[in-house]
Design a protein around this motif. Structure first.
Motif, PDB file in Angstrom:
ATOM      1  N   ASN A   1      18.014  38.872  28.876  1.00 54.39           N
ATOM      2  CA  ASN A   1      19.203  38.989  28.041  1.00 54.39           C
ATOM      3  C   ASN A   1      20.461  38.607  28.818  1.00 54.39           C
ATOM      4  OD1 ASN A   1      20.641  39.781  25.594  1.00 54.39           O
ATOM      5  ND2 ASN A   1      21.306  41.567  26.772  1.00 54.39           N
ATOM      6  N   ASN A   2      20.537  39.046  30.073  1.00 52.98           N
ATOM      7  CA  ASN A   2      21.693  38.684  30.902  1.00 52.98           C
ATOM      8  C   ASN A   2      21.774  37.175  31.097  1.00 52.98           C
ATOM      9  OD1 ASN A   2      22.401  41.370  31.176  1.00 52.98           O
ATOM     10  ND2 ASN A   2      21.458  41.586  33.184  1.00 52.98           N
TER      11      ASN A   2
ATOM     12  N   ALA B   1      20.491  34.826  29.208  1.00 53.89           N
ATOM     13  CA  ALA B   1      20.779  34.166  27.933  1.00 53.89           C
ATOM     14  C   ALA B   1      22.261  34.223  27.590  1.00 53.89           C
ATOM     15  CB  ALA B   1      19.970  34.812  26.814  1.00 53.89           C
ATOM     16  N   ASN B   2      22.969  35.220  28.103  1.00 56.84           N
ATOM     17  CA  ASN B   2      24.385  35.391  27.782  1.00 56.84           C
ATOM     18  C   ASN B   2      25.311  35.043  28.938  1.00 56.84           C
ATOM     19  OD1 ASN B   2      24.568  36.572  24.988  1.00 56.84           O
ATOM     20  ND2 ASN B   2      23.021  37.890  25.929  1.00 56.84           N
TER      21      ASN B   2
ATOM     22  N   TYR C   1      26.911  32.444  29.641  1.00 58.96           N
ATOM     23  CA  TYR C   1      28.106  31.708  29.233  1.00 58.96           C
ATOM     24  C   TYR C   1      28.799  32.324  28.020  1.00 58.96           C
ATOM     25  CZ  TYR C   1      26.458  28.219  32.498  1.00 58.96           C
ATOM     26  OH  TYR C   1      26.048  27.573  33.633  1.00 58.96           O
ATOM     27  N   SER C   2      28.391  33.522  27.633  1.00 55.21           N
ATOM     28  CA  SER C   2      29.040  34.196  26.506  1.00 55.21           C
ATOM     29  C   SER C   2      30.354  34.811  26.965  1.00 55.21           C
ATOM     30  CB  SER C   2      28.139  35.297  25.936  1.00 55.21           C
ATOM     31  OG  SER C   2      26.945  34.747  25.441  1.00 55.21           O
ATOM     32  N   GLU C   3      31.378  34.581  26.207  1.00 58.10           N
ATOM     33  CA  GLU C   3      32.716  35.056  26.549  1.00 58.10           C
ATOM     34  C   GLU C   3      32.771  36.582  26.510  1.00 58.10           C
ATOM     35  OE1 GLU C   3      36.773  34.880  24.123  1.00 58.10           O
ATOM     36  OE2 GLU C   3      35.950  32.911  24.607  1.00 58.10           O
TER      37      GLU C   3
ATOM     38  N   PHE D   1      30.955  38.817  27.932  1.00 63.56           N
ATOM     39  CA  PHE D   1      29.685  39.551  27.986  1.00 63.56           C
ATOM     40  C   PHE D   1      29.623  40.383  29.258  1.00 63.56           C
ATOM     41  CE2 PHE D   1      25.234  39.895  29.318  1.00 63.56           C
ATOM     42  CZ  PHE D   1      24.698  40.510  28.207  1.00 63.56           C
TER      43      PHE D   1
ATOM     44  N   LYS E   1      27.026  42.409  31.735  1.00 60.53           N
ATOM     45  CA  LYS E   1      25.598  42.481  32.063  1.00 60.53           C
ATOM     46  C   LYS E   1      25.108  43.924  32.048  1.00 60.53           C
ATOM     47  CE  LYS E   1      26.489  42.487  37.031  1.00 60.53           C
ATOM     48  NZ  LYS E   1      26.374  41.727  38.261  1.00 60.53           N
TER      49      LYS E   1
ATOM     50  N   LYS F   1      40.920  33.575  29.184  1.00 63.65           N
ATOM     51  CA  LYS F   1      39.807  34.348  28.648  1.00 63.65           C
ATOM     52  C   LYS F   1      38.952  34.861  29.791  1.00 63.65           C
ATOM     53  CE  LYS F   1      39.509  31.846  24.307  1.00 63.65           C
ATOM     54  NZ  LYS F   1      38.638  31.129  23.390  1.00 63.65           N
TER      55      LYS F   1
ATOM     56  N   GLY G   1      35.235  35.442  31.177  1.00 57.64           N
ATOM     57  CA  GLY G   1      33.844  35.040  31.014  1.00 57.64           C
ATOM     58  C   GLY G   1      32.920  36.219  31.252  1.00 57.64           C
ATOM     59  N   SER G   2      31.645  35.968  31.278  1.00 61.73           N
ATOM     60  CA  SER G   2      30.682  37.049  31.516  1.00 61.73           C
ATOM     61  C   SER G   2      30.680  37.422  32.998  1.00 61.73           C
ATOM     62  CB  SER G   2      29.281  36.612  31.091  1.00 61.73           C
ATOM     63  OG  SER G   2      28.763  35.675  31.985  1.00 61.73           O
TER      64      SER G   2
END
Length: 117
Positions: free
Chosen positions: A24-25, A27-28, A30-32, A34, A36, A74, A76-77
């Motif tokens: 899950n970490n 996969a995310n 590049y999610s803004e 996010f 972990k 912004k 990032g994760s």
């Protein structure tokens, strides 16, 4: 003997949950914004393994971009791929070792039953 197998199976399930958190970490990554998670393995009831999942609230890297002549900042994760991949490799080795111990326990139980039977 059966007690050992059940604790080994408990560990396999815990390793699977920890690998799911790692997946899950990744996969995310590049999610803004996010955050972990970490799965901590602990000794559970009757020698089993339990999993405690915690969210890590450290700030992610800062991303600055320009959109319509306006500068936007912004977050990032806070996921770092090198950390996640190394954790996945460690869990993979634990998983292999635990499977080997189950195989040996199975062989020992078979030998015991052959002797008794």
């Amino acid at each position: 003997m059966i007690f050992n197998v059940s604790s080994s199976l408990s560990a396999l399930m815990a390793f699977g949950k920890k690998m799911g958190v790692i997946a899950n970490n990744v996969a995310n990554v590049y999610s803004e914004g996010f955050k972990k998670s970490r799965a901590n393995l602990e000794e559970g009831y009757n020698g089993g393994v339990s999993v405690e999942i915690n969210r890590i609230e450290t700030p992610g890297h800062s991303v600055t971009m320009e959109k319509y002549n306006e500068i936007i900042h912004k977050e990032g994760s806070n996921v770092y791929l090198a950390e996640e991949i190394s954790q996945a490799q460690i869990i993979r080795r634990y998983y292999q070792a635990d499977l080997q111990s189950i195989k040996i326990q199975d062989e020992m139980l078979g030998d015991f039953l052959d002797i008794m039977g």
